[in-house]
Design a protein around this motif. Structure first.
Motif, PDB file in Angstrom:
ATOM      1  N   VAL A   1      37.018  62.068  21.804  1.00  0.00           N
ATOM      2  CA  VAL A   1      35.926  61.253  22.822  1.00  0.00           C
ATOM      3  C   VAL A   1      34.243  62.372  22.498  1.00  0.00           C
ATOM      4  O   VAL A   1      34.693  63.212  21.486  1.00  0.00           O
ATOM      5  N   VAL A   2      34.027  61.253  22.118  1.00  0.00           N
ATOM      6  CA  VAL A   2      32.289  61.082  22.225  1.00  0.00           C
ATOM      7  C   VAL A   2      31.062  61.287  23.621  1.00  0.00           C
ATOM      8  O   VAL A   2      31.194  60.458  24.066  1.00  0.00           O
ATOM      9  N   VAL A   3      30.841  62.991  23.041  1.00  0.00           N
ATOM     10  CA  VAL A   3      29.944  63.116  24.638  1.00  0.00           C
ATOM     11  C   VAL A   3      28.804  63.323  24.871  1.00  0.00           C
ATOM     12  O   VAL A   3      28.465  63.996  22.920  1.00  0.00           O
ATOM     13  N   ALA A   4      27.930  63.677  24.989  1.00  0.00           N
ATOM     14  CA  ALA A   4      26.268  63.926  25.243  1.00  0.00           C
ATOM     15  C   ALA A   4      25.715  65.097  26.594  1.00  0.00           C
ATOM     16  O   ALA A   4      26.665  64.436  27.687  1.00  0.00           O
ATOM     17  N   ALA A   5      24.703  64.770  26.222  1.00  0.00           N
ATOM     18  CA  ALA A   5      24.414  66.099  27.333  1.00  0.00           C
ATOM     19  C   ALA A   5      23.143  64.520  28.272  1.00  0.00           C
ATOM     20  O   ALA A   5      22.553  63.745  27.419  1.00  0.00           O
ATOM     21  N   PRO A   6      23.624  65.298  29.649  1.00  0.00           N
ATOM     22  CA  PRO A   6      23.278  63.778  30.361  1.00  0.00           C
ATOM     23  C   PRO A   6      21.658  63.337  29.925  1.00  0.00           C
ATOM     24  O   PRO A   6      21.469  61.846  30.800  1.00  0.00           O
ATOM     25  N   GLY A   7      21.156  63.678  29.367  1.00  0.00           N
ATOM     26  CA  GLY A   7      19.572  63.708  29.430  1.00  0.00           C
ATOM     27  C   GLY A   7      19.742  62.925  28.318  1.00  0.00           C
ATOM     28  O   GLY A   7      18.589  62.251  27.869  1.00  0.00           O
TER      29      GLY A   7
END
Length: 291
Positions: free
Chosen positions: A163-169
């Motif tokens: 999966v590709v993820v990132a910080a909410p910001g």
């Protein structure tokens, strides 16, 4: 009991191979091999492992040789000991497992397995390379998407997705043309696109940080270093707590974890027990790694 088969087994073991045993005895290699196979079937245990470099005695084989150096009465006793003494899981079990899986799962798995089988001692080595089970004396290997290998058998016990993820910001790109995104990647990263959710979002990773570990990549993503492609199994807690946001799942890619061993006919009881244990632990095939 076929004592001729026992004699031939001792001959092969002493000469460390079928060729030398054949020359020493005048019997054909096919006859010696068949006698050993008959003895293994009779005892219900594997006595010899075969590899490209020759033959190696299994734990049961070494036990049988050690106990058959005396008179005939001791020979009969040894055959009984080899058959009955290994009918329940016991002895040292050597396992090679991928580094990430070892670090996040094998500690708990090992403790639970030894609690279930107190006569087994477990030796787990974290190895990302493909070990030779026979030459390096491993009983079991855990591998991700293993290539077909006629010398190994086993079962798939769990599955994972990328999966590709990132910080909410960090704003998620909109769908449409290929979108470049600042990214955190593996040290050996090669230019590619991340095709998410059957092509509904295609990203072009622009590396900003390089790491050699998925855990470092995940932690850098939590800290806002960019988007990251990681196994879903190591992001579950962070996604649930809102530390990360999932942008999508890579299409057409699935990681399968297999537990493999060498014996096609007669796996040792400790090996069968470990394979069954791993499959029972992940009944729904879903993989969750905490760390």
């Amino acid at each position: 009991m076929n004592l001729n088969a026992l004699i031939d087994f001792a001959l092969v073991a002493t000469n460390e191979g079928l060729g030398k045993a054949s020359r020493a005895s005048g019997r054909s290699k096919a006859t010696l091999s068949r006698r050993i196979a008959d003895l293994e079937e009779q005892l219900g245990v594997r006595l010899i492992e075969r590899s490209a470099r020759g033959l190696k005695l299994t734990e049961a084989g070494e036990m049988l040789i050690a106990r058959t150096e005396g008179p005939l009465g001791e020979v009969i006793e040894a055959m009984t000991a080899a058959q009955e003494g290994l009918s329940t899981p016991r002895g040292r079990l050597r396992v090679a497992a991928p580094v990430l899986f070892s670090q996040l799962a094998m500690g708990r798995i090992g403790a639970e397995f030894c609690a279930a089988y107190p006569q087994v001692s477990l030796d787990v080595v974290a190895e990302d390379r493909l070990v030779d089970l026979v030459e390096e004396q491993y009983d079991v290997a855990i591998r991700i998407n293993p290539s077909p290998d006629s010398s190994l058998v086993g079962r798939c016990f769990a599955k994972d997705r990328l999966v590709v993820v990132a910080a909410p910001g960090i704003a998620k790109p909109t769908r449409g043309a290929v979108r470049p995104v600042p990214s955190i990647v593996f040290s050996n990263f090669q230019p590619t696109h991340w095709n998410l959710d059957d092509g509904r979002l295609i990203l072009e990773p622009v590396p900003k940080l390089w790491f050699s570990s998925f855990l470092m990549i995940r932690d850098a993503a939590i800290a806002g270093g960019g988007a990251a492609l990681i196994p879903q199994s190591i992001a579950g807690s962070q996604l649930a707590r809102g530390e990360l946001v999932q942008w999508g799942t890579v299409s057409g890619v699935e990681a399968q974890l297999w537990v493999l061993h060498t014996s096609r006919r007669l796996a040792a009881p400790k090996v069968r027990a470990f394979v069954d244990f791993m499959c029972a632990r992940y009944l729904d095939m879903s993989l969750v790694l905490e760390g």
